[in-house]
Design a protein around this motif. Structure first.
Motif, PDB file in Angstrom:
ATOM      1  N   PRO A 207       3.181   6.053   6.526  1.00 32.73           N
ATOM      2  CA  PRO A 207       3.516   4.931   7.746  1.00 32.73           C
ATOM      3  C   PRO A 207       2.481   4.846   8.959  1.00 32.73           C
ATOM      4  CG  PRO A 207       5.376   5.788   7.048  1.00 32.73           C
ATOM      5  CD  PRO A 207       4.436   6.671   6.267  1.00 32.73           C
ATOM      6  N   ARG A 208       1.885   6.060   9.257  1.00 31.99           N
ATOM      7  CA  ARG A 208       0.894   6.024  10.314  1.00 31.99           C
ATOM      8  C   ARG A 208      -0.396   5.339   9.976  1.00 31.99           C
ATOM      9  NH1 ARG A 208       1.630  11.650   9.214  1.00 31.99           N
ATOM     10  NH2 ARG A 208      -0.536  12.537   8.336  1.00 31.99           N
ATOM     11  N   LEU A 209      -0.659   5.646   8.704  1.00 30.57           N
ATOM     12  CA  LEU A 209      -2.065   5.398   8.243  1.00 30.57           C
ATOM     13  C   LEU A 209      -1.880   3.765   7.956  1.00 30.57           C
ATOM     14  CD1 LEU A 209      -2.567   8.111   5.980  1.00 30.57           C
ATOM     15  CD2 LEU A 209      -3.649   7.865   8.171  1.00 30.57           C
ATOM     16  N   ILE A 210      -0.895   3.299   7.266  1.00 28.84           N
ATOM     17  CA  ILE A 210      -0.808   1.789   7.132  1.00 28.84           C
ATOM     18  C   ILE A 210      -0.732   0.800   8.420  1.00 28.84           C
ATOM     19  CG2 ILE A 210      -0.271   2.035   4.685  1.00 28.84           C
ATOM     20  CD1 ILE A 210       2.566   1.634   5.536  1.00 28.84           C
ATOM     21  N   THR A 211      -0.222   1.413   9.408  1.00 26.55           N
ATOM     22  CA  THR A 211      -0.212   0.743  10.907  1.00 26.55           C
ATOM     23  C   THR A 211      -1.422   1.101  11.802  1.00 26.55           C
ATOM     24  OG1 THR A 211       1.338   2.402  11.496  1.00 26.55           O
ATOM     25  CG2 THR A 211       2.241   0.552  10.735  1.00 26.55           C
ATOM     26  N   GLY A 212      -2.590   1.752  11.232  1.00 28.71           N
ATOM     27  CA  GLY A 212      -3.551   2.094  12.155  1.00 28.71           C
ATOM     28  C   GLY A 212      -3.160   2.841  13.446  1.00 28.71           C
ATOM     29  N   THR A 213      -2.104   3.995  13.333  1.00 32.60           N
ATOM     30  CA  THR A 213      -1.612   4.656  14.122  1.00 32.60           C
ATOM     31  C   THR A 213      -2.075   6.035  13.853  1.00 32.60           C
ATOM     32  OG1 THR A 213       0.490   4.611  13.226  1.00 32.60           O
ATOM     33  CG2 THR A 213       0.135   3.051  15.284  1.00 32.60           C
ATOM     34  N   GLY A 214      -2.578   6.409  12.751  1.00 32.87           N
ATOM     35  CA  GLY A 214      -2.966   7.894  12.621  1.00 32.87           C
ATOM     36  C   GLY A 214      -4.317   8.128  13.599  1.00 32.87           C
TER      37      GLY A 214
ATOM     38  N   PHE B 209       0.927  -1.115   0.075  1.00 35.25           N
ATOM     39  CA  PHE B 209      -0.042   0.068  -0.244  1.00 35.25           C
ATOM     40  C   PHE B 209       0.788   1.300  -0.034  1.00 35.25           C
ATOM     41  CE2 PHE B 209      -4.404  -0.774   0.334  1.00 35.25           C
ATOM     42  CZ  PHE B 209      -4.733  -2.058   0.215  1.00 35.25           C
ATOM     43  N   TRP B 210       2.122   1.130   0.913  1.00 39.74           N
ATOM     44  CA  TRP B 210       2.938   2.284   0.831  1.00 39.74           C
ATOM     45  C   TRP B 210       3.723   2.542  -0.604  1.00 39.74           C
ATOM     46  CZ3 TRP B 210       7.700   3.054   4.715  1.00 39.74           C
ATOM     47  CH2 TRP B 210       7.924   4.368   4.779  1.00 39.74           C
ATOM     48  N   GLU B 211       4.321   1.315  -1.231  1.00 47.26           N
ATOM     49  CA  GLU B 211       5.146   1.580  -2.444  1.00 47.26           C
ATOM     50  C   GLU B 211       4.014   1.908  -3.623  1.00 47.26           C
ATOM     51  OE1 GLU B 211       7.998   0.840  -3.288  1.00 47.26           O
ATOM     52  OE2 GLU B 211       8.734   0.226  -1.110  1.00 47.26           O
ATOM     53  N   GLU B 212       2.726   1.293  -3.558  1.00 50.80           N
ATOM     54  CA  GLU B 212       2.166   1.650  -4.785  1.00 50.80           C
ATOM     55  C   GLU B 212       1.031   2.953  -4.467  1.00 50.80           C
ATOM     56  OE1 GLU B 212       2.650   0.377  -7.420  1.00 50.80           O
ATOM     57  OE2 GLU B 212       3.954  -1.203  -7.057  1.00 50.80           O
ATOM     58  N   HIS B 213       0.998   3.445  -3.597  1.00 56.82           N
ATOM     59  CA  HIS B 213       0.162   4.730  -3.202  1.00 56.82           C
ATOM     60  C   HIS B 213      -1.425   4.141  -3.138  1.00 56.82           C
ATOM     61  CE1 HIS B 213      -1.310   8.572  -2.908  1.00 56.82           C
ATOM     62  NE2 HIS B 213      -1.549   8.861  -4.164  1.00 56.82           N
ATOM     63  N   GLY B 214      -1.464   3.271  -2.543  1.00 54.40           N
ATOM     64  CA  GLY B 214      -2.773   2.439  -2.477  1.00 54.40           C
ATOM     65  C   GLY B 214      -3.622   3.047  -1.562  1.00 54.40           C
ATOM     66  N   LEU B 215      -3.370   4.375  -0.807  1.00 48.34           N
ATOM     67  CA  LEU B 215      -4.354   4.958  -0.009  1.00 48.34           C
ATOM     68  C   LEU B 215      -3.989   6.605  -0.054  1.00 48.34           C
ATOM     69  CD1 LEU B 215      -2.419   5.256   3.372  1.00 48.34           C
ATOM     70  CD2 LEU B 215      -1.437   3.861   1.821  1.00 48.34           C
ATOM     71  N   GLN B 216      -5.030   7.438   0.125  1.00 45.58           N
ATOM     72  CA  GLN B 216      -4.757   8.786   0.388  1.00 45.58           C
ATOM     73  C   GLN B 216      -5.409   9.140   1.580  1.00 45.58           C
ATOM     74  OE1 GLN B 216      -6.738  10.547  -3.300  1.00 45.58           O
ATOM     75  NE2 GLN B 216      -5.679   8.966  -4.550  1.00 45.58           N
ATOM     76  N   CYS B 217      -6.605   9.134   1.831  1.00 43.89           N
ATOM     77  CA  CYS B 217      -6.951   9.581   3.284  1.00 43.89           C
ATOM     78  C   CYS B 217      -6.853   8.506   4.240  1.00 43.89           C
ATOM     79  CB  CYS B 217      -8.563  10.046   3.411  1.00 43.89           C
ATOM     80  SG  CYS B 217      -9.669   8.632   3.495  1.00 43.89           S
ATOM     81  N   GLY B 218      -6.691   7.272   4.087  1.00 41.73           N
ATOM     82  CA  GLY B 218      -6.214   6.157   4.749  1.00 41.73           C
ATOM     83  C   GLY B 218      -7.483   5.828   5.847  1.00 41.73           C
ATOM     84  N   TYR B 219      -8.573   6.132   5.676  1.00 42.17           N
ATOM     85  CA  TYR B 219      -9.550   5.839   6.548  1.00 42.17           C
ATOM     86  C   TYR B 219     -10.150   4.225   6.196  1.00 42.17           C
ATOM     87  CZ  TYR B 219     -13.404   6.084   9.786  1.00 42.17           C
ATOM     88  OH  TYR B 219     -14.236   6.129  10.981  1.00 42.17           O
TER      89      TYR B 219
END
Lengths: 158, 779
Positions: free
Chosen positions: B18-25, A90-100
């Motif tokens: 990093p914070r968003l993919i680990t659930g820490t945002g 998800f980090w490498e491929e920009h698989g998120l924006q707002c992250g929710y």
């Protein structure tokens, strides 16, 4: 009611109200706020966690129904500082924006990759039908999951 | 030390992740404060009703309940929810209904308890005695004599009528080979950020200080308005927009709950949290679009469009939110699109109906405009049997004409529209695809090719374009601080919520100062930390926030050069920032470590006489003009005539957003935008029945597209820098949405063309298409 379960490897025993939803137990009692609530009707998938390895929407089951199970949330995916291949993807491929939606997406994808180590784009899109993302248009999410699948196959082969 | 690479223009992984993919945002719902209470709002089940009485006592007795209030309890305590856009009739908008409810989902009462379960128990005990009134949900019916009136004091449902007349339009209509007339409805949509809205408020009585955590795109503008509503000084309110889970315009607003929850925290002297449920989000957070236009097109046989005239009916809903009546103006001004159409006239009737207010939704008026312009091109092509690509070429504003004044009175900054069209058609192999379409037709298949060229207005912009009551113009702010250890803190007035300025701004700063991106931290969304800022909307984050950043960086560069110049005895204009040094441009071996200059600036180790200490610069950038990103999208679809299903065979987008800082993030913005644009064309619609019941109140009924409902996008680009700002950027947040709706729509209609189907209302759901095919075959 007394609830015994394991979350991210930690054994817990808590007294909970019988009507408490699992997602509220995870967020408010276990204090793991990476699991999100997006719709309360099991459509959006932001609340997805793994229960005994299967992706489950934690907003539509009661905490007490999870008694005796092993739960994995987004907080349990990385090993220390080492990210799970899905998190990396998800980090490498920009698989998120707002992250929710991201934690739920990652948990659903983990379930998919446990069943199918080399999914096609169509299979990935099908597997994500219970998870909504409003930011990305899904293409980078598909790529993120393909990245993780490739990485997990390689590490298994090694 | 290794050479510092360049970052601008590179595919940099996001620094937010990093914070968003680990659930820490930390989103609003993740805020935990000692003694915090939870509030829930009881909402009206009626679209229009008189409130006879509200009984709160049973609810107040529920164990664990701290307070239960209704609108009458708040009279004179909390001011009206603000609308800052000018309109003839701006109604009083209480934070909880007083005497009457006017839409399903309007707040009626609030319960505050130790947790949400108990608050819900309390809501269940509230008895409201309603007298249902006749409702009106169709804006054209709302204007008819005898229609139920929403706000008695106005004696009409007209909000305002805005007219932009032009006698040249009527002349063109008389002169043209043909006047084509039809009606377009840009249907009502729900923005649906995945994180619903939420507010936490804390009052510190000793300090008389209020802190509001809100899922907002505009922390400062919201603070100004809430200060007004609560009669508090702006310096007594601290607003934090923590992690914000998407906005899309829906959080470019000031909502009842922001003031209501603050009021409760102040009066109860305990922190209070309110988290919107999805049903509330779909019924009580602003909607977008909902514009009808009766369009008249004056065109000649060769495809030249001479004039456009539009009579708009714009559904505002029951109350006016922050910018509600200002949105349609963009649709009128931009409806000539990429085309040199010489004459434009329009009028816009804004109307009250028993529905939630409309306001900005991704594109805010420009998607409607692009849809009108692109339907115009298709209608002219169809009328005179011309190729739709050729009709566009015939009417495009030529590359040589920029800066190009338009019939709407705007000046487009730069562009090369035909280049994007040609590139998109090459990518799709247009002639071959047309041949395949014809071959498929012989087999009874329905393949369609849709084209949409768009231009939109971004980076708004000169402050005069925004209403004075907003208490903030079209500028943006930024502070850049180089800390004593050489790390850089950027404090920006924009408030990103997925756009990624923590990454793009760090890229810019790193390159400008010749340092590593890891040495830069970008802070946003906290009114106690960042200078007064306008926020993130209208694709302005990098377009307006970026130049503000550049100004502050420039001030620090000048100061550091001056210090270095003294220390090196070299004129400052011969110096540049390179690889953690300040070096002579002509001779890199003559350099001084950046850290040495920073230490001198902070007055330790070395002291430079006559230079003000510190390395901290704040700037406010006022844009001289707006920017106009553009592009062409082409889709190939196949319609299943048995089921009405639409399947994408190709989707090609060529977008030009000027200079690109972060290509990966630009791709993400365009892809997400296309998804929302396709969603309007094919899937989504906020639906009220005639009585005003909301039929699309859950995500079961409101069709946010899933992964398997969207195509694989092929993205290409051209780069036409904007001359308006120092970065050459144009903005990209809304481009995809604006191009995609007419593109997908035109593709489906092209597939159905041989059946004689020329016009369908969006969304083009399978049922809509299936019925149209059935009716066409019957005829």
């Amino acid at each position: 009611m007394l609830l015994n379960l394991t979350i991210n490897g930690e054994q817990r025993s808590d007294n909970v109200d019988p009507r408490m939803l699992l997602v509220h137990y995870i967020r408010d009692i276990a204090n793991l706020t990476g699991t999100h609530v997006g719709c309360e009707t099991s459509i959006c998938g932001a609340c997805t966690v793994l229960i005994n390895g299967s992706a489950v929407k934690s907003c539509t089951i009661l905490a007490v129904q999870a008694d005796g199970t092993k739960i994995t949330t987004i907080e349990g995916m990385a090993e220390g500082d080492r990210l799970h291949p899905l998190q990396e993807g998800f980090w490498e491929e920009h698989g998120l924006q707002c992250g929710y939606c991201t934690p739920g997406m990652i948990m659903t994808a983990a379930d998919l990759l446990a069943r199918n180590s080399n999914p096609t784009e169509a299979e990935i899109r099908e597997a994500l039908e219970g998870n909504l993302c409003r930011c990305t248009g899904y293409q980078h999410i598909v790529k993120a999951i393909q990245f993780a699948a490739a990485k997990m196959r390689t590490s298994k082969a090694a | 030390m290794a050479v510092v690479p360049k970052f601008v223009g590179e595919r940099i992984k996001r620094r937010e992740d990093p914070r968003l993919i680990t659930g820490t945002g930390q989103y609003v719902d993740d805020v935990r404060l000692p003694g915090m209470l939870t509030a829930l709002v009881l909402r009206s089940p009626y679209a229009h009703a008189k409130i006879n009485s509200i009984k709160l006592d049973a609810a107040q007795k529920v164990p664990g309940v701290v307070a239960v209030l209704c609108g009458d309890d708040l009279k004179d305590k909390v001011g009206s929810v603000p609308c800052v856009a000018p309109a003839e009739h701006v109604p009083y908008h209480p934070v909880l209904a007083q005497g009457k409810v006017r839409f399903v989902g309007e707040g009626v009462a609030v319960a505050v308890a130790s947790d949400a379960y108990i608050a819900q128990d309390a809501l269940d005990q509230i008895e409201v005695d309603y007298d249902p009134l006749e409702a009106v949900t169709d804006p054209e019916q709302a204007l008819e004599a005898g229609a139920p009136i929403l706000h008695d004091e106005f004696k009409t449902n007209s909000v305002t009528l805005a007219s932009v007349p032009n006698p040249a339009v009527d002349e063109a209509m008389n002169k043209a080979d043909k006047v084509i007339r039809f009606r377009i409805h840009n249907q009502r949509l729900a923005p649906v950020p995945m994180e619903p809205r939420g507010v936490v408020a804390r009052w510190e009585p000793g300090y008389k200080q209020l802190t509001i955590w809100s899922s907002t795109q505009i922390p400062h503008l919201m603070r100004s308005q809430v200060a007004d509503m609560l009669k508090l000084g702006e310096n007594k309110i601290h607003v934090i927009a923590p992690e914000v889970g998407g906005g899309f315009g829906a959080k470019l607003n000031v909502y009842a709950e922001e003031a209501l929850i603050s009021h409760l925290a102040i009066t109860l002297k305990r922190p209070v949290k309110w988290i919107e449920r999805r049903r509330e989000n779909l019924s009580g957070t602003t909607h977008g679009r909902d514009q009808i236009v009766y369009l008249e097109i004056a065109a000649n046989k060769d495809g030249e469009v001479l004039a456009l005239k539009g009579r708009f009916i714009c559904d505002m809903g029951a109350y006016l939110q922050l910018l509600t009546p200002a949105i349609p103006g963009f649709s009128g001004l931009m409806m000539t699109g990429c085309y040199k159409i010489p004459a434009l006239a329009f009028d816009q009737q804004m109307v009250f109906t028993n529905k939630m207010a409309t306001d900005a939704y991704r594109g805010a008026g420009r998607p409607e405009a692009a849809f009108i312009a692109e339907r115009t091109m298709e209608a002219v092509a169809s009328e005179f049997n011309l190729d739709p690509a050729d009709v566009r070429r015939k009417n495009f504003i030529a590359k040589a004409s920029f800066p190009a004044p338009t019939a709407g009175g705007l000046v487009y900054d730069s562009g090369d529209y035909e280049l994007t069209l040609n590139k998109a058609l090459d990518q799709i192999d247009y002639n071959k695809t047309r041949a395949e379409q014809a071959a498929a037709a012989k087999e009874g298949r329905y393949i369609g090719i849709g084209i949409a060229s768009y231009v939109e207005i971004c980076g708004i912009g000169p402050s005069a374009l925004l209403p004075p009551k907003l208490k903030g113009g079209g500028w943006e702010s930024c502070t850049v601080r180089i800390e004593p250890d050489g790390k850089v803190t950027v404090l920006t007035g924009v408030s990103p919520h997925g756009q990624g300025q923590e990454t793009t701004f760090a890229q810019i700063v790193a390159d400008e100062l010749g340092i590593d991106i890891d040495d830069v931290t970008v802070v946003h969304g906290d009114t106690a930390l960042v200078p007064y800022g306008i926020g993130t909307f209208g694709s302005r984050g990098t377009t307006v926030g970026g130049p503000a950043l550049m100004m502050s960086v420039g001030k620090l560069q000048a100061k550091m050069k001056r210090i270095a110049s003294t220390m090196m005895e070299v004129p400052p204009e011969q110096l540049e920032f390179r690889n953690r040094t300040i070096a002579m441009a002509s001779d890199a071996s003559k350099s001084i470590a950046l850290q040495t200059v920073i230490e001198a600036a902070y007055g330790y180790k070395t002291v430079i006489e006559g230079v003000e200490p510190g390395l901290d610069a704040t700037s406010f950038y006022e844009p001289s003009a707006c920017t106009f990103p553009f592009g062409t999208h082409v889709a190939v679809v196949e319609v299943d005539s048995q089921t009405g299903q639409v399947k994408f065979l190709r989707y090609v987008a060529v977008d030009d957003c000027g200079k690109v800082i972060s290509p990966l993030l630009v791709e993400g913005q365009i892809q997400g935008g296309i998804a929302q644009g396709i969603a309007q064309a094919l899937y989504e619609e906020v639906k009220y029945d005639e009585g005003g019941q909301l039929l699309s109140a859950t995500l079961m009924d409101y069709a946010v597209p899933k992964a398997n409902m969207l195509p694989h996008y092929e993205l290409l680009s051209t780069v036409t820098p904007s001359p308006v700002n120092s970065l050459g950027v144009k903005g990209v947040g809304e481009a995809g949405t604006i191009g995609a709706t007419p593109c997908a729509y035109n593709a489906v209609l092209d597939a159905l063309k041989r059946l004689g189907i020329r016009d369908l209302d969006m969304p083009l759901k399978p049922e809509t298409i299936w019925r149209a095919i059935r009716d066409a075959k019957k005829a």
